[in-house]
Design a protein around this motif. Structure first.
Motif, PDB file in Angstrom:
ATOM      1  N   LYS A  92       0.682  -1.183  -0.182  1.00 53.52           N
ATOM      2  CA  LYS A  92      -0.009  -0.323   0.091  1.00 53.52           C
ATOM      3  C   LYS A  92       0.962   1.400   0.108  1.00 53.52           C
ATOM      4  O   LYS A  92       0.349   2.504   0.155  1.00 53.52           O
ATOM      5  CB  LYS A  92      -0.710   0.093   1.293  1.00 53.52           C
ATOM      6  CG  LYS A  92      -1.958  -1.111   1.224  1.00 53.52           C
ATOM      7  CD  LYS A  92      -2.895  -0.969  -0.064  1.00 53.52           C
ATOM      8  CE  LYS A  92      -3.895  -2.114  -0.016  1.00 53.52           C
ATOM      9  NZ  LYS A  92      -4.869  -1.815  -1.085  1.00 53.52           N
ATOM     10  N   SER A  93       2.146   1.156  -0.264  1.00 56.20           N
ATOM     11  CA  SER A  93       3.014   2.252  -0.345  1.00 56.20           C
ATOM     12  C   SER A  93       2.419   3.188  -1.397  1.00 56.20           C
ATOM     13  O   SER A  93       2.686   4.616  -1.082  1.00 56.20           O
ATOM     14  CB  SER A  93       4.522   2.007  -0.498  1.00 56.20           C
ATOM     15  OG  SER A  93       4.608   1.144  -1.707  1.00 56.20           O
ATOM     16  N   ASP A  94       2.171   2.933  -2.616  1.00 54.87           N
ATOM     17  CA  ASP A  94       1.762   4.072  -3.674  1.00 54.87           C
ATOM     18  C   ASP A  94       0.309   4.631  -2.819  1.00 54.87           C
ATOM     19  O   ASP A  94       0.306   5.887  -3.173  1.00 54.87           O
ATOM     20  CB  ASP A  94       1.173   2.965  -4.915  1.00 54.87           C
ATOM     21  CG  ASP A  94       2.529   2.706  -5.470  1.00 54.87           C
ATOM     22  OD1 ASP A  94       3.567   3.141  -5.174  1.00 54.87           O
ATOM     23  OD2 ASP A  94       2.397   1.888  -6.502  1.00 54.87           O
ATOM     24  N   PHE A  95      -0.382   3.976  -2.361  1.00 49.60           N
ATOM     25  CA  PHE A  95      -1.742   4.581  -1.833  1.00 49.60           C
ATOM     26  C   PHE A  95      -1.494   5.619  -0.647  1.00 49.60           C
ATOM     27  O   PHE A  95      -1.769   6.940  -0.904  1.00 49.60           O
ATOM     28  CB  PHE A  95      -2.480   3.830  -1.158  1.00 49.60           C
ATOM     29  CG  PHE A  95      -3.612   4.422  -0.466  1.00 49.60           C
ATOM     30  CD1 PHE A  95      -5.032   4.712  -1.155  1.00 49.60           C
ATOM     31  CD2 PHE A  95      -3.605   4.507   0.942  1.00 49.60           C
ATOM     32  CE1 PHE A  95      -5.921   5.327  -0.398  1.00 49.60           C
ATOM     33  CE2 PHE A  95      -4.736   5.055   1.524  1.00 49.60           C
ATOM     34  CZ  PHE A  95      -5.973   5.239   0.801  1.00 49.60           C
ATOM     35  N   PHE A  96      -0.365   5.239   0.076  1.00 45.34           N
ATOM     36  CA  PHE A  96       0.043   6.187   1.305  1.00 45.34           C
ATOM     37  C   PHE A  96       0.974   7.411   0.660  1.00 45.34           C
ATOM     38  O   PHE A  96       0.835   8.514   1.056  1.00 45.34           O
ATOM     39  CB  PHE A  96       0.721   5.289   2.427  1.00 45.34           C
ATOM     40  CG  PHE A  96      -0.288   5.076   3.248  1.00 45.34           C
ATOM     41  CD1 PHE A  96      -1.042   5.487   4.262  1.00 45.34           C
ATOM     42  CD2 PHE A  96      -0.723   3.669   3.075  1.00 45.34           C
ATOM     43  CE1 PHE A  96      -1.767   5.169   5.043  1.00 45.34           C
ATOM     44  CE2 PHE A  96      -1.675   3.042   3.883  1.00 45.34           C
ATOM     45  CZ  PHE A  96      -2.315   3.889   5.008  1.00 45.34           C
ATOM     46  N   GLY A  97       1.547   7.091  -0.630  1.00 48.22           N
ATOM     47  CA  GLY A  97       2.439   8.081  -1.132  1.00 48.22           C
ATOM     48  C   GLY A  97       1.618   9.193  -1.806  1.00 48.22           C
ATOM     49  O   GLY A  97       2.193  10.150  -1.953  1.00 48.22           O
ATOM     50  N   SER A  98       0.510   8.931  -2.160  1.00 43.50           N
ATOM     51  CA  SER A  98      -0.517  10.064  -2.554  1.00 43.50           C
ATOM     52  C   SER A  98      -1.149  10.601  -1.746  1.00 43.50           C
ATOM     53  O   SER A  98      -1.793  11.810  -1.886  1.00 43.50           O
ATOM     54  CB  SER A  98      -1.646   9.240  -3.417  1.00 43.50           C
ATOM     55  OG  SER A  98      -2.385   8.409  -2.549  1.00 43.50           O
ATOM     56  N   LEU A  99      -0.872  10.413  -0.311  1.00 42.08           N
ATOM     57  CA  LEU A  99      -1.444  11.269   0.946  1.00 42.08           C
ATOM     58  C   LEU A  99      -0.361  11.927   1.773  1.00 42.08           C
ATOM     59  O   LEU A  99       0.950  11.698   1.514  1.00 42.08           O
ATOM     60  CB  LEU A  99      -2.191  10.414   1.813  1.00 42.08           C
ATOM     61  CG  LEU A  99      -3.228   9.607   1.343  1.00 42.08           C
ATOM     62  CD1 LEU A  99      -3.616   8.665   2.375  1.00 42.08           C
ATOM     63  CD2 LEU A  99      -4.518  10.165   0.564  1.00 42.08           C
ATOM     64  N   SER A 100      -0.839  13.234   2.207  1.00 43.33           N
ATOM     65  CA  SER A 100       0.227  13.864   3.041  1.00 43.33           C
ATOM     66  C   SER A 100       0.514  12.684   4.409  1.00 43.33           C
ATOM     67  O   SER A 100      -0.386  11.898   4.688  1.00 43.33           O
ATOM     68  CB  SER A 100      -0.203  15.087   3.683  1.00 43.33           C
ATOM     69  OG  SER A 100      -1.298  14.896   4.549  1.00 43.33           O
ATOM     70  N   LYS A 101       1.631  13.172   5.014  1.00 47.34           N
ATOM     71  CA  LYS A 101       1.855  12.056   6.465  1.00 47.34           C
ATOM     72  C   LYS A 101       0.560  12.180   7.194  1.00 47.34           C
ATOM     73  O   LYS A 101      -0.086  11.235   7.744  1.00 47.34           O
ATOM     74  CB  LYS A 101       3.027  12.359   6.853  1.00 47.34           C
ATOM     75  CG  LYS A 101       3.307  11.587   8.053  1.00 47.34           C
ATOM     76  CD  LYS A 101       4.687  11.825   8.626  1.00 47.34           C
ATOM     77  CE  LYS A 101       5.142  10.719   9.683  1.00 47.34           C
ATOM     78  NZ  LYS A 101       6.277  10.899  10.216  1.00 47.34           N
ATOM     79  N   ASP A 102       0.038  13.373   7.521  1.00 43.97           N
ATOM     80  CA  ASP A 102      -1.081  13.652   8.460  1.00 43.97           C
ATOM     81  C   ASP A 102      -2.265  12.980   7.726  1.00 43.97           C
ATOM     82  O   ASP A 102      -2.992  12.016   8.550  1.00 43.97           O
ATOM     83  CB  ASP A 102      -1.425  15.185   8.423  1.00 43.97           C
ATOM     84  CG  ASP A 102      -2.381  15.250   9.730  1.00 43.97           C
ATOM     85  OD1 ASP A 102      -2.037  14.890  10.915  1.00 43.97           O
ATOM     86  OD2 ASP A 102      -3.154  16.065   9.408  1.00 43.97           O
ATOM     87  N   GLU A 103      -2.704  13.058   6.542  1.00 46.65           N
ATOM     88  CA  GLU A 103      -3.757  12.283   5.951  1.00 46.65           C
ATOM     89  C   GLU A 103      -3.621  10.674   6.138  1.00 46.65           C
ATOM     90  O   GLU A 103      -4.746  10.126   6.325  1.00 46.65           O
ATOM     91  CB  GLU A 103      -4.068  12.849   4.532  1.00 46.65           C
ATOM     92  CG  GLU A 103      -4.304  14.140   4.218  1.00 46.65           C
ATOM     93  CD  GLU A 103      -4.376  14.348   2.803  1.00 46.65           C
ATOM     94  OE1 GLU A 103      -5.111  15.494   2.313  1.00 46.65           O
ATOM     95  OE2 GLU A 103      -3.301  13.893   2.061  1.00 46.65           O
ATOM     96  N   GLY A 104      -2.457  10.450   5.989  1.00 43.86           N
ATOM     97  CA  GLY A 104      -2.211   8.808   5.969  1.00 43.86           C
ATOM     98  C   GLY A 104      -2.314   8.266   7.282  1.00 43.86           C
ATOM     99  O   GLY A 104      -2.849   7.332   7.471  1.00 43.86           O
ATOM    100  N   ILE A 105      -1.954   9.037   8.276  1.00 48.95           N
ATOM    101  CA  ILE A 105      -2.044   8.708   9.719  1.00 48.95           C
ATOM    102  C   ILE A 105      -3.464   8.646  10.115  1.00 48.95           C
ATOM    103  O   ILE A 105      -4.047   7.735  10.821  1.00 48.95           O
ATOM    104  CB  ILE A 105      -1.456   9.596  10.487  1.00 48.95           C
ATOM    105  CG1 ILE A 105       0.263   9.279  10.647  1.00 48.95           C
ATOM    106  CG2 ILE A 105      -1.655   9.240  12.103  1.00 48.95           C
ATOM    107  CD1 ILE A 105       1.020  10.475  11.247  1.00 48.95           C
TER     108      ILE A 105
END
Length: 251
Positions: A92-105
């Motif tokens: 899921k690294s591509d998915f989280f790479g499309s988000l800011s860290k705050d959004e990912g958390i």
């Protein structure tokens, strides 16, 4: 880390069930007792599992972690594609790479219907921790924390040995501490062609990574999914598990 410690003092290896999609962590059928290995997996000790453990005379050792640090660690598990080299990554690294860290958390904390990441949020993990502490508070298990294992490992090793009925010399305690050190295990994993599982090995750091908004979201999940967790943590002398602070104290 705890696997390495128990293996070092008992001479046993560990066993876990095949990690297939949809495996139920609350199903007691997944817990299998062997004579040459100890069972190790992320199960949820609901009543049926507690009963099986007690009836089989199992000596259960659970490891928990501060809920904010746990959330950040889970974010990195997905965002950094942890354990890809041993075929156990979530990809899921591509998915989280499309988000800011705050959004990912925030996506780790809360469940959403469908956006490419089928995840239920941290409610299940918080409930699991509550059940572990409930079992320990009843005198049926030993609770250790990641923080204690990192910052006061020798004490944890001695507690494990006493709980398991194993006699260790101080030299053996020192050897087990060395073999289970973060740097030792990281080097071994890297020499075996892995290593991504060992990211930082730190007990602090979430202060600068989790926003005030996400902190509130975590509290909401705690209130909803594990309202008794803080109480059990205080009873067992580990209130820092649910606290937002940058230091730990324990007896």
């Amino acid at each position: 880390m705890i696997r390495q410690i128990i293996s070092g003092m008992t001479g046993l290896t560990w066993f876990e069930p095949a990690l297939v999609k949809g495996i139920d962590p609350s199903d007691p059928a997944n817990i299998v007792f062997k004579t040459d290995a100890f069972y190790s997996w992320h199960f949820v000790p609901v009543a049926e599992i507690q009963r099986k453990l007690i009836e089989n005379g199992a000596r259960s050792i659970f490891v928990v972690r501060n809920i904010y640090a746990m959330t950040l660690s889970m974010y990195h598990h997905f965002a950094d594609n942890i354990d890809w080299e041993i075929g156990r990554s979530a990809n899921k690294s591509d998915f989280f790479g499309s988000l800011s860290k705050d959004e990912g958390i925030s996506r780790i904390i809360c469940r959403r219907q469908s956006d490419g990441f089928n995840w239920q949020g941290i409610g299940g993990q918080l409930f699991q921790m509550q059940k572990m502490l409930e079992f320990a508070a009843a005198g049926s298990a030993l609770i250790l924390t990641f923080e204690q294992l990192v910052e006061d490992k020798a004490v944890c090793v001695r507690r494990c040995a006493e709980f398991l009925g194993v006699t260790l010399t101080e030299q053996q305690v020192e050897a087990i501490c060395l073999d289970s050190a973060f740097s030792t295990m990281q080097k071994k994993a890297e020499s075996d062609g892995g290593g991504s599982h060992f990211r930082a090995g730190l007990t602090k750091g979430y202060f600068d990574s989790i926003s005030a908004e996400n902190k509130e979201l975590i509290q909401e999940q705690l209130d909803r999914s594990a309202p008794e967790l803080a109480g059990y943590a205080a009873k067992l002398g580990i209130p820092f598990i649910t606290d937002w602070h940058n230091g730990y104290e324990w007896a």
